[in-house]
Every structure is written in structure tokens, then in C-alpha cells.
Design an enzyme around this catalytic site. Structure first.
Site, PDB file in Angstrom:
ATOM      1  N   GLY A   1       0.730  -1.302   0.187  1.00 13.04           N
ATOM      2  CA  GLY A   1      -0.018   0.059   0.106  1.00 13.04           C
ATOM      3  C   GLY A   1       0.906   1.299   0.191  1.00 13.04           C
ATOM      4  O   GLY A   1       2.099   1.254   0.088  1.00 13.04           O
TER       5      GLY A   1
ATOM      6  N   ARG B   1      -6.588   3.326  18.621  1.00 12.50           N
ATOM      7  CA  ARG B   1      -5.981   4.613  19.076  1.00 12.50           C
ATOM      8  C   ARG B   1      -6.631   5.296  20.235  1.00 12.50           C
ATOM      9  O   ARG B   1      -5.694   5.710  21.046  1.00 12.50           O
ATOM     10  CB  ARG B   1      -6.165   5.759  18.031  1.00 12.50           C
ATOM     11  CG  ARG B   1      -5.180   5.570  16.853  1.00 12.50           C
ATOM     12  CD  ARG B   1      -5.171   6.643  15.821  1.00 12.50           C
ATOM     13  NE  ARG B   1      -4.805   6.239  14.783  1.00 12.50           N
ATOM     14  CZ  ARG B   1      -4.966   6.869  13.508  1.00 12.50           C
ATOM     15  NH1 ARG B   1      -6.088   7.746  13.488  1.00 12.50           N
ATOM     16  NH2 ARG B   1      -4.401   6.631  12.195  1.00 12.50           N
TER      17      ARG B   1
ATOM     18  N   CYS C   1      -2.598  11.164  10.787  1.00 17.50           N
ATOM     19  CA  CYS C   1      -1.611  12.091  10.073  1.00 17.50           C
ATOM     20  C   CYS C   1      -1.481  13.456  10.214  1.00 17.50           C
ATOM     21  O   CYS C   1      -0.789  14.261  10.610  1.00 17.50           O
ATOM     22  CB  CYS C   1      -1.406  11.535   8.636  1.00 17.50           C
ATOM     23  SG  CYS C   1      -3.157  11.418   7.872  1.00 17.50           S
TER      24      CYS C   1
ATOM     25  N   ARG D   1     -10.403  17.972   2.047  1.00 15.95           N
ATOM     26  CA  ARG D   1      -9.370  17.077   0.895  1.00 15.95           C
ATOM     27  C   ARG D   1      -9.160  18.163  -0.214  1.00 15.95           C
ATOM     28  O   ARG D   1     -10.027  18.733  -0.800  1.00 15.95           O
ATOM     29  CB  ARG D   1     -10.028  15.875   0.411  1.00 15.95           C
ATOM     30  CG  ARG D   1      -9.561  15.275  -0.489  1.00 15.95           C
ATOM     31  CD  ARG D   1      -8.633  14.265   0.066  1.00 15.95           C
ATOM     32  NE  ARG D   1      -9.051  13.267   1.112  1.00 15.95           N
ATOM     33  CZ  ARG D   1      -8.572  12.692   1.886  1.00 15.95           C
ATOM     34  NH1 ARG D   1      -7.336  12.500   2.097  1.00 15.95           N
ATOM     35  NH2 ARG D   1      -9.467  11.736   2.557  1.00 15.95           N
TER      36      ARG D   1
ATOM     37  N   HIS E   1       0.188  17.038   3.704  1.00 12.66           N
ATOM     38  CA  HIS E   1      -1.097  17.769   4.489  1.00 12.66           C
ATOM     39  C   HIS E   1      -0.503  19.138   4.934  1.00 12.66           C
ATOM     40  O   HIS E   1       0.612  19.180   5.582  1.00 12.66           O
ATOM     41  CB  HIS E   1      -1.499  17.044   5.644  1.00 12.66           C
ATOM     42  CG  HIS E   1      -2.357  15.634   5.355  1.00 12.66           C
ATOM     43  ND1 HIS E   1      -2.487  15.065   4.076  1.00 12.66           N
ATOM     44  CD2 HIS E   1      -2.706  14.687   6.248  1.00 12.66           C
ATOM     45  CE1 HIS E   1      -3.114  13.915   4.274  1.00 12.66           C
ATOM     46  NE2 HIS E   1      -3.076  13.834   5.435  1.00 12.66           N
TER      47      HIS E   1
HETATM   48  O1  25A Z   1     -10.362   2.451   5.544  1.00 12.16           O
HETATM   49  P1  25A Z   1      -9.652   1.641   6.081  1.00 12.16           P
HETATM   50  O2  25A Z   1     -10.006   0.281   6.171  1.00 12.16           O
HETATM   51  O3  25A Z   1      -8.949   1.918   7.358  1.00 12.16           O
HETATM   52  O4  25A Z   1      -8.284   1.655   4.966  1.00 12.16           O
HETATM   53  C1  25A Z   1      -7.227   2.230   5.075  1.00 12.16           C
HETATM   54  C2  25A Z   1      -6.298   1.708   4.006  1.00 12.16           C
HETATM   55  O5  25A Z   1      -6.215   0.468   3.702  1.00 12.16           O
HETATM   56  C3  25A Z   1      -6.232   0.002   2.515  1.00 12.16           C
HETATM   57  C4  25A Z   1      -6.252   1.163   1.467  1.00 12.16           C
HETATM   58  O6  25A Z   1      -5.010   1.556   1.504  1.00 12.16           O
HETATM   59  C5  25A Z   1      -6.942   2.328   2.412  1.00 12.16           C
HETATM   60  O7  25A Z   1      -6.695   3.375   2.097  1.00 12.16           O
HETATM   61  N1  25A Z   1      -7.236  -0.822   2.237  1.00 12.16           N
HETATM   62  C6  25A Z   1      -8.391  -1.070   3.210  1.00 12.16           C
HETATM   63  N2  25A Z   1      -9.546  -1.814   2.624  1.00 12.16           N
HETATM   64  C7  25A Z   1      -8.770  -2.449   1.563  1.00 12.16           C
HETATM   65  C8  25A Z   1      -9.250  -3.700   0.940  1.00 12.16           C
HETATM   66  N3  25A Z   1     -10.262  -3.996   0.886  1.00 12.16           N
HETATM   67  C9  25A Z   1      -7.413  -1.946   1.460  1.00 12.16           C
HETATM   68  N4  25A Z   1      -6.743  -2.153   0.359  1.00 12.16           N
HETATM   69  C10 25A Z   1      -7.178  -3.300  -0.313  1.00 12.16           C
HETATM   70  N5  25A Z   1      -8.433  -3.664  -0.180  1.00 12.16           N
HETATM   71  P2  25A Z   1      -3.919   1.059   0.287  1.00 12.16           P
HETATM   72  O8  25A Z   1      -4.714   0.912  -0.858  1.00 12.16           O
HETATM   73  O9  25A Z   1      -2.711   1.861   0.145  1.00 12.16           O
HETATM   74  O10 25A Z   1      -3.631  -0.513   0.713  1.00 12.16           O
HETATM   75  C11 25A Z   1      -2.999  -0.691   2.107  1.00 12.16           C
HETATM   76  C12 25A Z   1      -2.535  -2.109   2.165  1.00 12.16           C
HETATM   77  O11 25A Z   1      -3.466  -2.986   2.546  1.00 12.16           O
HETATM   78  C13 25A Z   1      -3.388  -4.357   2.262  1.00 12.16           C
HETATM   79  N6  25A Z   1      -4.548  -5.132   2.451  1.00 12.16           N
HETATM   80  C14 25A Z   1      -5.852  -4.659   2.133  1.00 12.16           C
HETATM   81  N7  25A Z   1      -6.571  -5.839   2.574  1.00 12.16           N
HETATM   82  C15 25A Z   1      -5.757  -6.809   3.238  1.00 12.16           C
HETATM   83  C16 25A Z   1      -4.461  -6.160   3.023  1.00 12.16           C
HETATM   84  N8  25A Z   1      -3.389  -6.796   3.721  1.00 12.16           N
HETATM   85  C17 25A Z   1      -3.551  -8.088   4.251  1.00 12.16           C
HETATM   86  N9  25A Z   1      -5.006  -8.376   4.390  1.00 12.16           N
HETATM   87  C18 25A Z   1      -5.683  -8.063   3.951  1.00 12.16           C
HETATM   88  N10 25A Z   1      -7.019  -8.576   4.032  1.00 12.16           N
HETATM   89  C19 25A Z   1      -3.130  -3.920   0.720  1.00 12.16           C
HETATM   90  O12 25A Z   1      -2.874  -5.213   0.066  1.00 12.16           O
HETATM   91  C20 25A Z   1      -2.265  -2.860   0.823  1.00 12.16           C
HETATM   92  O13 25A Z   1      -0.931  -3.044   0.939  1.00 12.16           O
HETATM   93  P3  25A Z   1      -3.540  -5.443  -1.356  1.00 12.16           P
HETATM   94  O14 25A Z   1      -2.412  -6.589  -1.927  1.00 12.16           O
HETATM   95  O15 25A Z   1      -4.832  -5.341  -0.913  1.00 12.16           O
HETATM   96  O16 25A Z   1      -2.948  -4.180  -2.238  1.00 12.16           O
HETATM   97  C21 25A Z   1      -2.230  -4.242  -3.259  1.00 12.16           C
HETATM   98  C22 25A Z   1      -2.435  -3.408  -4.327  1.00 12.16           C
HETATM   99  O17 25A Z   1      -3.724  -3.598  -4.808  1.00 12.16           O
HETATM  100  C23 25A Z   1      -4.425  -2.443  -5.466  1.00 12.16           C
HETATM  101  N11 25A Z   1      -6.071  -2.569  -5.259  1.00 12.16           N
HETATM  102  C24 25A Z   1      -7.050  -2.507  -4.409  1.00 12.16           C
HETATM  103  N12 25A Z   1      -8.043  -2.759  -4.768  1.00 12.16           N
HETATM  104  C25 25A Z   1      -8.077  -3.783  -5.690  1.00 12.16           C
HETATM  105  C26 25A Z   1      -6.613  -3.518  -6.242  1.00 12.16           C
HETATM  106  N13 25A Z   1      -6.269  -4.430  -7.180  1.00 12.16           N
HETATM  107  C27 25A Z   1      -7.125  -4.915  -7.994  1.00 12.16           C
HETATM  108  N14 25A Z   1      -8.317  -5.065  -7.424  1.00 12.16           N
HETATM  109  C28 25A Z   1      -8.837  -4.431  -6.376  1.00 12.16           C
HETATM  110  N15 25A Z   1     -10.015  -4.675  -6.085  1.00 12.16           N
HETATM  111  C29 25A Z   1      -4.247  -1.469  -3.999  1.00 12.16           C
HETATM  112  O18 25A Z   1      -4.324  -0.155  -4.542  1.00 12.16           O
HETATM  113  C30 25A Z   1      -2.520  -1.802  -3.899  1.00 12.16           C
HETATM  114  O19 25A Z   1      -2.054  -1.055  -4.553  1.00 12.16           O
HETATM  115  O1  L14 Z   2      -5.106   7.495  10.015  1.00  8.35           O
HETATM  116  O2  L14 Z   2      -6.796  10.755   4.288  1.00  8.35           O
HETATM  117  O3  L14 Z   2      -7.100   7.514  10.571  1.00  8.35           O
HETATM  118  O4  L14 Z   2      -8.613   9.401   4.183  1.00  8.35           O
HETATM  119  C1  L14 Z   2      -7.646   7.590   7.437  1.00  8.35           C
HETATM  120  C2  L14 Z   2      -8.328   8.134   6.479  1.00  8.35           C
HETATM  121  C3  L14 Z   2      -5.693   9.203   7.981  1.00  8.35           C
HETATM  122  C4  L14 Z   2      -6.517  10.176   6.872  1.00  8.35           C
HETATM  123  C5  L14 Z   2      -6.309   7.831   9.822  1.00  8.35           C
HETATM  124  C6  L14 Z   2      -7.535   9.833   4.756  1.00  8.35           C
HETATM  125  C7  L14 Z   2      -7.069   8.406   8.710  1.00  8.35           C
HETATM  126  C8  L14 Z   2      -7.202   8.949   5.865  1.00  8.35           C
END
Ligand code: 25A
Ligand code: L14
Length: 339
Positions: free
Chosen positions: A17, A104, A133, A239, A246
Site C-alpha cells: 500500500g 488509538r 496523520c 481534501r 497535508h
Molecule cells: O479505511 P480503512 O479500512 O482504514 O483502510 C485504510 C487503507 O487500507 C487499504 C487502503 O490503502 C486504505 O486506504 N485498504 C483498506 N481496505 C482495503 C481493501 N479491501 C484496502 N486495500 C485493499 N483492499 P492502500 O490501497 O494503500 O492499501 C494498503 C495495504 O492494505 C493491504 N490489504 C488490504 N486488505 C488486506 C491487506 N493486507 C492483508 N490482508 C488484507 N485482507 C493492501 O494489500 C495494501 O498493501 P493489497 O494486496 O490488497 O493491495 C495491493 C494493491 O492492490 C490495489 N488494489 C486495491 N483494490 C484492488 C486492487 N487491485 C485489484 N483489485 C482491487 N479490487 C491497491 O491499490 C494496492 O496498490
Molecule cells: O489515519 O486521508 O485515521 O483519508 C484515515 C483516512 C488518515 C487520513 C487515519 C484519509 C486516517 C485518511
């Protein structure tokens, strides 16, 4: 508690991510004593290889039983993953530094910014939370001012980049920008409205009091980190179409009067801060310049002329570094120092 070792087995959860990849780069850049690095993400990324100190490391699927033998795990895979997996990691003896909002405000979990409250690391029970952040960069600046002049109230407005939402949001800003410039209809996936060429006064969901979750995080986390619930905070989080960093406008009311020059001096001597403030030369912090930097940059320091003891300023930090990955690695460094 972390045991003293020469090298540690370190895991990054959410390694593919936006924040996870910065965690890997930050561990490498700061030469954290990593004996072995383990990378975890979802099934989507299984087998993918990422580089660490010139060597390829394979991404593994996150499961409940993977944590045996891991000393420190940096989590940034969303709140749901932290909720499910962090307790398993802690039970396996691993110290979790969690970037999500999940733990947190838990009274059993310290919420730490090393420049502000490193002492809170002493009472962790296996999980340490990395703050929001926008909160991190603000408290780095508030702490030395609170020590110097006691803060009564803070009014903050944020200008937050899309990288805080993750990779998909960065793609959305790029795609929409191209669509607008090519007079094509705009595709909405991540945000409720067009973010290209726009400002959205909503980050995360709305709560019954009319504030967003992001705004309430800034308010609640600030008093927990500063260890002083007499500090009043109100926030508006916005945003903006910026990829990284930020920016925040701060209005600070203090108990003791403090002149802008004193503020400059206090902040210049505080850890993690660069005073970047020469308005006659149009010098003030900008998101595009601060991207990739570790410090919080402060400018536009001036008196709030509408009250007796007030100061205004503009602060900018890299939300993926000090706002997330760097702060997490600094916590790990403190733990090693304390071990
Ligand atoms: O709102 P939240 O829940 O607090 O989420 C905060 C952040 O977490 C990530 C995402 O950030 C978000 O901003 N995230 C949350 N829910 C997710 C979801 N269902 C999610 N990411 C994917 N699927 P991010 O995009 O920078 O990703 C952060 C990391 O989280 C890993 N991750 C997600 N689910 C996971 C997990 N790791 C372990 N177990 C799980 N169940 C995620 O790994 C990433 O490292 P990844 O392998 O899912 O993502 C690899 C690349 O794939 C892209 N991608 C996203 N969605 C899809 C996709 N590719 C194909 N198809 C899709 N549907 C991503 O952009 C990423 O680059
Ligand atoms: O860390 O910019 O609680 O959408 C999750 C959402 C930080 C900002 C956190 C965003 C936030 C974030």
C-alpha cells in the site's frame, strides 16, 4: 516488551500500500537493525516481490498464525485488518505498531509521537498506536508551544492530500485530472465528489454532531497524546487535489503571551521542526517542497490580532512519512533504544 537484540525480525502488514511501501523504504533509509523482513498483504499481492537493501522479498498472505518469531510488526492495511490480526500478533509476543484508527483511543493502548510523549511507550501491552496523520504534524508543533506558553485553544483547518486515502485515491486524482483536461466525463470511485480541481469539506464519514470522523480524531487524539484534556481543539478537515503532504492553518490561543519571534525561536529549537518563514521573499512551506522530507515545516507565523494571546501559522508535513511510516519507524527506534 521488546527484548534487546542486535537485529530484529520485522514485518510490514499492508506492504504493497501507499504507507506500507514507505515503511519499507524508511526502515532501509534509516538503517533500522532488520535481521529479516517479512511482508504481508492481501491475496491480490501474494508472491509479488518488493526490494529491501537490494534484495527481493516475497509478499505473503496475512494469516492469524504468521506472527511466531516476529519481533516488531508495522501495520497499515486498514482498521479491519488491525482489529482482526493485531491481537494475534501481540499474543505471539510481537510488538505491533498500528497505523489504523482501530486502537488509538483504547485506554490500554499508548498513542505515541516520539517528539511529544515517548514516555507512554513504557506501558504498552503489545500494541502501540500511530496517530492520525493530521494530528501528528499538529502535536509536533503544539508540544513546544504548550511547554512555553500553555495552550488554551486551537482552531485548525486542514488541506489534506489524497495519498492519505491510499493508492486508489492517488489514481483517482490523476485519472480525473486527465478526464477534465480532455473534456471527458469524470469517473468517481473513491470520493463522493470530483476531487480534481476541487476542495471537499469532508474526510471520512459524518458523525451525529456534524463533524467528520477525521475532525473528531484530531480533537480526541490531540488531548490523549499531549496528556492534557484542558486543551480545547476544533477542526475543519478538507481534501484538496494534492498528491502528497497535508497543510494546516493553525490558530492557537495561549495562556501566556508569546511574541511571534519567541514562537520562531521555540519552534526552531524543537525536535522534528523546520521554521521556514520569510514572507518578504514569499518563503513559506509548500506541499510540493516538503514531499519526501521528515520534518514538519512551519511558516506564516504571526500574531492573531483579534485576541490578546493568539498566534497564527501554516504547517506542512509529508503525510506518508511523519504522518505515518516515519512516525511508526521512529516508535520502533525508541523501543530498541529502551530495550
Ligand atoms: O479505511 P480503512 O479500512 O482504514 O483502510 C485504510 C487503507 O487500507 C487499504 C487502503 O490503502 C486504505 O486506504 N485498504 C483498506 N481496505 C482495503 C481493501 N479491501 C484496502 N486495500 C485493499 N483492499 P492502500 O490501497 O494503500 O492499501 C494498503 C495495504 O492494505 C493491504 N490489504 C488490504 N486488505 C488486506 C491487506 N493486507 C492483508 N490482508 C488484507 N485482507 C493492501 O494489500 C495494501 O498493501 P493489497 O494486496 O490488497 O493491495 C495491493 C494493491 O492492490 C490495489 N488494489 C486495491 N483494490 C484492488 C486492487 N487491485 C485489484 N483489485 C482491487 N479490487 C491497491 O491499490 C494496492 O496498490
Ligand atoms: O489515519 O486521508 O485515521 O483519508 C484515515 C483516512 C488518515 C487520513 C487515519 C484519509 C486516517 C485518511
Amino acid at each position: 516488551m521488546l527484548k534487546k537484540k542486535n537485529e530484529y525480525v520485522v514485518a510490514v502488514v499492508g506492504a504493497t500500500g501507499a504507507v506500507g511501501s514507505e515503511m519499507i523504504a524508511t526502515l532501509e533509509r534509516r538503517n533500522f537493525p532488520v535481521g529479516k523482513l517479512r511482508l504481508f498483504a492481501s491475496e491480490r499481492s501474494e508472491g509479488k516481490e518488493l526490494e529491501f537493501h537490494g534484495k527481493a522479498v516475497k509478499v505473503e498472505v496475512l494469516k492469524e498464525d504468521v506472527f511466531a518469531g516476529i519481533d516488531i510488526a508495522l501495520f497499515s492495511a486498514g482498521g479491519e485488518r488491525s482489529k482482526t490480526f493485531a491481537p494475534h500478533a501481540a499474543r505471539a509476543g510481537c510488538v505491533v505498531i498500528d497505523n489504523s484508527a482501530q486502537w488509538r483511543m483504547d485506554p490500554e493502548v499508548p498513542l505515541v509521537v516520539p517528539e511529544v510523549n515517548p514516555h507512554d511507550l513504557k506501558w504498552h501491552k503489545g500494541i502501540i498506536a500511530n496517530p492520525n496523520c493530521s494530528t501528528i504534524q499538529m502535536v509536533v508543533v503544539l508540544k513546544p508551544l504548550h511547554d512555553a506558553a500553555k495552550i488554551k485553544r486551537v482552531v485548525v483547518t486542514t488541506f489534506q492530500s489524497v495519498s492519505g486515502t491510499g493508492m486508489k485515491a492517488m489514481e483517482e486524482l490523476a485519472t480525473q485530472t486527465a478526464e477534465v483536461l480532455n473534456m471527458k466525463p469524470v469517473t468517481l470511485k473513491v470520493y463522493p465528489h470530483q476531487i480534481a480541481f476541487n476542495c471537499l469539506p469532508q474526510i471520512d464519514v459524518f458523525l451525529p454532531n456534524g463533524y467528520t470522523k477525521e475532525e473528531m480524531k484530531m480533537i480526541n487524539e490531540t488531548t490523549k497524546i499531549m496528556g492534557d484534556d484542558t486543551i480545547r481543539v476544533t477542526a475543519t478537515t478538507v481534501r484538496v487535489p494534492v498528491f502528497r503532504c497535508h497543510s494546516e492553518s493553525l490558530n492557537i490561543e495561549t495562556e501566556k503571551e508569546i511574541a511571534p519571534n519567541e514562537v520562531r525561536e521555540v519552534l526552531a529549537g524543537a525536535p522534528g521542526i523546520v521554521v521556514f518563514d520569510a514572507p518578504e521573499k514569499s518563503v513559506y512551506p509548500l506541499a510540493i517542497d516538503v514531499a519526501g522530507k521528515d520534518d514538519t515545516y512551519v511558516g506564516r507565523i504571526r500574531k492573531d490580532e483579534s485576541i490578546d494571546c493568539g498566534i497564527n501559522m501554516w504547517i506542512v508535513a509529508d503525510n506518508l512519512l511523519k504522518g505515518a511510516a516515519l512516525n511508526a519507524v521512529q516508535i520502533a527506534e525508541k523501543l530498541v533504544e529502551m530495550a
